[in-house]
Design a protein around this motif. Structure first.
Motif, PDB file in Angstrom:
ATOM      1  N   UNK A 190       0.837  -1.195   0.000  1.00  8.89           N
ATOM      2  CA  UNK A 190       0.000   0.000   0.000  1.00  8.89           C
ATOM      3  C   UNK A 190       0.875   1.250   0.000  1.00  8.89           C
ATOM      4  N   UNK A 191       0.377   2.307  -0.627  1.00 13.51           N
ATOM      5  CA  UNK A 191       1.075   3.586  -0.617  1.00 13.51           C
ATOM      6  C   UNK A 191       0.169   4.646   0.007  1.00 13.51           C
ATOM      7  N   UNK A 192       0.769   5.503   0.830  1.00  9.33           N
ATOM      8  CA  UNK A 192       0.042   6.600   1.476  1.00  9.33           C
ATOM      9  C   UNK A 192       0.737   7.906   1.125  1.00  9.33           C
ATOM     10  N   UNK A 243       1.001   6.780 -10.716  1.00  9.16           N
ATOM     11  CA  UNK A 243       2.262   6.148 -11.082  1.00  9.16           C
ATOM     12  C   UNK A 243       2.645   5.059 -10.088  1.00  9.16           C
ATOM     13  N   UNK A 244       2.399   5.300  -8.802  1.00  9.61           N
ATOM     14  CA  UNK A 244       2.651   4.255  -7.800  1.00  9.61           C
ATOM     15  C   UNK A 244       1.711   3.068  -8.015  1.00  9.61           C
ATOM     16  N   UNK A 245       0.465   3.361  -8.373  1.00  9.58           N
ATOM     17  CA  UNK A 245      -0.494   2.301  -8.637  1.00  9.58           C
ATOM     18  C   UNK A 245      -0.006   1.433  -9.792  1.00  9.58           C
ATOM     19  N   UNK A 246       0.602   2.074 -10.781  1.00  6.27           N
ATOM     20  CA  UNK A 246       1.101   1.342 -11.941  1.00  6.27           C
ATOM     21  C   UNK A 246       2.286   0.440 -11.576  1.00  6.27           C
ATOM     22  N   UNK A 247       2.917   0.730 -10.437  1.00  4.90           N
ATOM     23  CA  UNK A 247       4.013  -0.107  -9.937  1.00  4.90           C
ATOM     24  C   UNK A 247       3.509  -1.200  -8.990  1.00  4.90           C
TER      25      UNK A 247
END
Length: 285
Positions: free
Chosen positions: A22-24, A124-128
């Motif tokens: 997950x990214x925040x 972009x993070x989602x694409x990673x």
């Protein structure tokens, strides 16, 4: 609050699969601090990525809050320098679409473009392979107090069922620093910006402020008079009472605020609700 924390942690664990991360997007504010702590508590620090967008006219305390949060959670904070790019975006829009009225000379176009840049990074993070944890709360959701294609976008929203005042209570239980809990809520678009002042302008305007709107000195005085009556708790309780369909005069009397403020918040909620209903109808069609 401990029961609530366990419930949210369980929700996050149920949503995320074992091998997912997950990214925040950390802002230095209360909501993102709480969401980051909840995600680490649920998933462990090895599955949580934190990043902060560095932009023009940021309050230094927000930057320090983000860094201290990462240190507290023993996580690296990726600092992405996007300074100046928001103005560049508006300049390109002005050149490519001169008829729509984009302008670098008003306050809102460049400020809201800052939020758009955060969306670019989240995408972009989602694409990673990262899942985006949203930081919106119920107060913002009921008022539509967000950019629909900005901070409203996320895979899941751990605190969207909690009013802002409830998030503050939860923050104290989960370990958020006092300087974060008790600072004025702000989107961080410019130094000194406060959510309550923005909400006061929305109440005065009977809805969100279109970019390019100009207020006179007399308008600003009237907005400040509205703001004097607003606290996080007053706004939250007014929203709750409106949702329970209490009489507007009763709400005003109990909260000791002018009826016009209750009417203004009700109007904003109705507009936000209409937007949500349109989105729901489109999904069901």
């Amino acid at each position: 609050m401990e029961t609530e924390i366990k419930k949210i942690v369980s929700f996050i664990c149920d949503y995320m699969k074992e091998n997912e991360k997950v990214v925040v997007a950390v802002s230095g504010g209360l909501d993102s601090d709480v969401v980051a702590r909840l995600c680490v508590k649920a998933l462990g620090k090895e599955k949580v990525k934190l990043f902060m967008v560095l932009q023009d006219d940021m309050d230094e305390r927000h930057i320090n809050n983000g860094r201290n949060l990462a240190k507290d959670l023993e996580l690296e904070l990726s600092e992405i320098d996007m300074r100046g790019l928001n103005v560049e975006i508006i300049k390109r829009l002005m050149e490519g679409d001169p008829e729509t009225g984009f302008s670098t000379n008003n306050l809102l176009d460049p400020s809201r473009a800052k939020c758009s840049l955060r969306t670019v990074l989240l995408s972009s993070y989602q694409d990673k392979g990262y899942f985006v944890a949203g930081t919106s709360n119920k107060t913002e959701a009921e008022l539509g107090f967000f950019l629909p294609f900005g901070d409203n976008l996320a895979h899941f929203k751990p605190i969207v069922h909690l009013y802002k005042s409830e998030v503050r209570n939860l923050a104290q239980a989960i370990g958020t620093a006092p300087e974060v809990i008790f600072q004025p809520a702000s989107a961080g678009f410019w130094k000194g910006q406060e959510d309550l002042e923005d909400i006061a302008y929305w109440i005065y305007n009977n809805g969100p402020i279109p970019a390019g709107t100009r207020f006179t000195g007399e308008d600003d005085k009237k907005v400040l008079e509205i703001k004097k009556h607003l606290t996080t708790e007053v706004v939250d309780n007014c929203i709750k009472d409106i949702l329970f369909q209490k009489d507007k005069n009763q709400i005003a009397a109990e909260l000791q605020i002018p009826v016009a403020i209750v009417e203004g918040i009700a109007t904003i909620m109705k507009q936000a609700g209409n937007t949500k209903n349109r989105e729901l109808l489109k999904r069901l069609a």
